[in-house]
Design a protein around this motif. Sequence first.
Motif, short mmCIF file in Angstrom:
data_model
loop_
_atom_site.label_atom_id
_atom_site.label_comp_id
_atom_site.label_asym_id
_atom_site.label_seq_id
_atom_site.Cartn_x
_atom_site.Cartn_y
_atom_site.Cartn_z
N GLU A 1 30.94 22.69 9.88
CA GLU A 1 29.86 21.71 9.99
C GLU A 1 28.52 22.41 9.89
N ILE A 2 27.60 21.80 9.14
CA ILE A 2 26.28 22.37 8.90
C ILE A 2 25.22 21.44 9.47
N ASP A 3 24.60 21.88 10.55
CA ASP A 3 23.48 21.17 11.16
C ASP A 3 22.23 22.00 10.87
N PRO A 4 21.34 21.55 9.98
CA PRO A 4 20.22 22.40 9.59
C PRO A 4 19.33 22.80 10.76
N TRP A 5 19.10 21.90 11.71
CA TRP A 5 18.22 22.24 12.82
C TRP A 5 18.89 23.22 13.77
N GLN A 6 20.22 23.14 13.90
CA GLN A 6 20.91 24.15 14.69
C GLN A 6 20.82 25.50 14.01
N GLN A 7 20.92 25.52 12.69
CA GLN A 7 20.80 26.79 11.97
C GLN A 7 19.40 27.38 12.13
N VAL A 8 18.38 26.54 12.15
CA VAL A 8 17.02 27.03 12.42
C VAL A 8 16.96 27.67 13.81
N ARG A 9 17.54 27.00 14.81
CA ARG A 9 17.53 27.58 16.16
C ARG A 9 18.30 28.90 16.20
N ASP A 10 19.39 28.98 15.43
CA ASP A 10 20.16 30.23 15.41
C ASP A 10 19.37 31.36 14.77
N TYR A 11 18.59 31.08 13.73
CA TYR A 11 17.69 32.09 13.17
C TYR A 11 16.76 32.62 14.27
N ARG A 12 16.23 31.71 15.08
CA ARG A 12 15.28 32.13 16.12
C ARG A 12 15.98 33.01 17.16
N ASP A 13 17.23 32.67 17.48
CA ASP A 13 17.99 33.52 18.40
C ASP A 13 18.30 34.88 17.77
N ALA A 14 18.53 34.90 16.46
CA ALA A 14 18.76 36.18 15.77
C ALA A 14 17.50 37.04 15.83
N ILE A 15 16.33 36.43 15.71
CA ILE A 15 15.08 37.17 15.82
C ILE A 15 14.95 37.77 17.22
N THR A 16 15.25 36.97 18.24
CA THR A 16 15.18 37.47 19.61
C THR A 16 16.12 38.67 19.79
N PHE A 17 17.34 38.54 19.26
CA PHE A 17 18.30 39.63 19.37
C PHE A 17 17.79 40.89 18.69
N VAL A 18 17.33 40.77 17.46
CA VAL A 18 16.97 41.97 16.71
C VAL A 18 15.70 42.60 17.26
N GLN A 19 14.81 41.80 17.84
CA GLN A 19 13.62 42.38 18.46
C GLN A 19 13.97 43.30 19.62
N GLY A 20 15.12 43.06 20.24
CA GLY A 20 15.53 43.87 21.37
C GLY A 20 16.24 45.15 21.00
N LEU A 21 16.51 45.39 19.71
CA LEU A 21 17.18 46.62 19.29
C LEU A 21 16.17 47.75 19.23
N GLU A 22 16.62 48.93 19.62
CA GLU A 22 15.71 50.07 19.68
C GLU A 22 15.20 50.48 18.31
N GLU A 23 15.91 50.10 17.25
CA GLU A 23 15.49 50.48 15.90
C GLU A 23 14.42 49.55 15.32
N THR A 24 14.17 48.41 15.98
CA THR A 24 13.31 47.37 15.44
C THR A 24 11.88 47.49 15.94
N ASP A 25 10.93 47.36 15.03
CA ASP A 25 9.55 47.13 15.42
C ASP A 25 9.41 45.62 15.66
N PRO A 26 9.31 45.18 16.91
CA PRO A 26 9.35 43.74 17.20
C PRO A 26 8.15 42.96 16.67
N ASP A 27 7.10 43.67 16.28
CA ASP A 27 5.91 43.00 15.77
C ASP A 27 5.89 42.92 14.25
N ARG A 28 6.97 43.38 13.61
CA ARG A 28 7.03 43.32 12.13
C ARG A 28 8.38 42.73 11.73
#
Length: 300
Positions: A78-105
């Motif tokens: 099932e494809i819910d576009p707004w849920q996929q948008v929210r999941d992108y935002r959660d992916a951003i939160t996750f990757v910002q917390g990785l030590e390899e990531t510059d969270p401001d870029r």
Amino acid sequence: MRRDISFKTEDGVTLRGWHYLPDGRTGRVPTIVMAHGFSAVKEMYLDRFAEAFAAAGLAALVFDNRNFGASDGEPRLEIDPWQQVRDYRDAITFVQGLEETDPDRIGVWGSSYSGGHVLVLGAIDKRIKCVVSQVPLASGHDNALRLIRSDTIAAVRGLFDADRRARGAGEPPAMIPVVSEDPAGPAALPTPDSWTWFTETGRLRAPSWKNEVTLRSVEMFTEYEPASYIRSISPTPLLMVVALGDVLTVADLALAAYEKALEPKKLVTLTGGHFDAYVNDFAAASSAAADWFRRHLLAA
């Protein structure tokens, strides 16, 4: 370098994918968050784009959308576009917390259906500092009117209504093929090039891809209007990559949406159709995206 990753969304669903880092990385690096379009899984050429970004000195987080591929989530397919948008935002939160990531870029890249998602994301999530939207869906309503014959629209709406009644009575959601070899056959993406690309790419690269989605996914497609957000992306830089021969997420709708975007923005056109962006026009599409990210993230 690529490693497998997983992370949980705010509602507790585990999404899985890959984290790419550029060779010779020193310190924290800009990172591009990426997911695929309608029903597609990450093995359907997203690895090639992530590799191109890593070669340009950028990290990339690639993940399967919920309910598809290696990611969890119900109902499957099932494809819910707004849920996929929210999941992108959660992916951003996750990757910002990785030590390899510059969270401001942080940059976002999307293609086809997710090409629409990144237009929404660029407008509503200002953690994002750069956007690349490839062969995007601009308007679900207007695009559906190009793909569905006018004399069958009432019947299609009747199917949506019948499915809603059945689900309300406790029955499982109705399903529909993603693509069909018969152009007149029922399919969510009823174009000949969709049949060719999905079936060939699934066979060669992505055995986890399934030629089926819930009928409700198509109804939600018709309700989704990502280009209505496009003016609000500014001042975040936007690159739009449009295939002039695109008959799936039709080119003129994408071009009209681009005209409404404010600066800074750039348009790159490809000569082929929708799926050539992944194959025949890959070099042009990937290099344009990598250059845009380098300009706005590496130079920051």
